[in-house]
Each structure stands twice: as C-alpha cells, then as structure tokens.
Design a protein around this motif. Structure first.
Motif, mmCIF file in Angstrom:
data_model
loop_
_atom_site.group_PDB
_atom_site.id
_atom_site.type_symbol
_atom_site.label_atom_id
_atom_site.label_comp_id
_atom_site.label_asym_id
_atom_site.label_seq_id
_atom_site.Cartn_x
_atom_site.Cartn_y
_atom_site.Cartn_z
ATOM 1 N N UNK A 1 0.851 -1.050 -0.022
ATOM 2 C CA UNK A 1 -0.117 -0.062 0.266
ATOM 3 C C UNK A 1 0.915 1.316 0.086
ATOM 4 N N UNK A 2 2.227 0.990 1.191
ATOM 5 C CA UNK A 2 2.959 2.508 1.035
ATOM 6 C C UNK A 2 3.498 2.647 -0.794
ATOM 7 N N UNK A 3 3.994 1.880 -0.865
ATOM 8 C CA UNK A 3 4.902 2.063 -2.410
ATOM 9 C C UNK A 3 3.438 1.990 -3.272
ATOM 10 N N UNK A 4 2.413 0.942 -3.146
ATOM 11 C CA UNK A 4 1.262 1.958 -4.654
ATOM 12 C C UNK A 4 1.059 3.410 -4.618
ATOM 13 N N UNK A 5 0.829 4.154 -2.902
ATOM 14 C CA UNK A 5 0.768 5.204 -2.487
ATOM 15 C C UNK A 5 1.696 6.150 -3.231
ATOM 16 N N UNK A 6 3.141 5.962 -2.679
ATOM 17 C CA UNK A 6 4.037 6.392 -3.344
ATOM 18 C C UNK A 6 4.083 6.990 -4.711
ATOM 19 N N UNK A 7 3.981 6.184 -5.194
ATOM 20 C CA UNK A 7 4.139 6.089 -7.289
ATOM 21 C C UNK A 7 3.041 6.711 -8.008
ATOM 22 N N UNK A 8 1.415 7.081 -6.898
ATOM 23 C CA UNK A 8 0.289 7.161 -7.699
ATOM 24 C C UNK A 8 0.564 8.498 -7.125
#
Length: 83
Positions: free
Chosen positions: A70-77
């Motif tokens: 979730x953290x990586x996806x939020x960072x990329x988005x």
C-alpha cells in the motif's frame, strides 16, 4: 516436496517479472506475489517441521507485506506516503 518446488518456481517467476516488468504496476504486483509466495513457503515449512511458531511469523510477514504494498502504491500514485 512438490509444494516447495511449486512455490519456489512461483517465487522465481515473480523475481523475473520484478526485474523485467515494463511498468511500475507490474513491479508492485510482482513484489506482492513474492510476499504471498514467501508466506506459502513459511507455512509449508511449519507444517513440514511441525512447529507452530512459523504461523505467527506468517502473520507478521503478511502484515508487513500489505503495508509495504500500500505504501509503495501510494508513493507511485501521489508522490508521498503520508499526507
């Protein structure tokens, strides 16, 4: 032994997708799949050895894997993790 080999093959194929993935979404999915495969490996190892501590370790790995995905996806988005 068949389960160990199948999960190891899945882990290897996920690593290939992680390296060769054309987009960031493919790489995030590959990391999440690697977490799931590692969960399977730890559970099968716990069943094979008959030790119950592996199941608690599996819960910790699952929580860390979910939070990191979730953290990586939020960072990329969005460009940041914490607003």
């Amino acid at each position: 032994m068949i389960t160990f080999c199948a999960l190891a093959l899945g882990q290897t194929l996920s690593m290939v997708r992680l390296v060769l993935g054309p987009s960031y979404g493919d790489r995030i999915l590959a990391l999440d799949t690697m977490v799931i495969n590692s969960l399977g490996l730890v559970v099968v190892l716990g069943i094979h050895q008959g030790v119950q501590i592996y199941f608690e370790v599996t819960l910790l790995i699952a929580m860390l894997g979910f939070v990191s995905t979730v953290a990586l996806a939020r960072f990329l988005l969005r460009g940041d993790i914490i607003e």
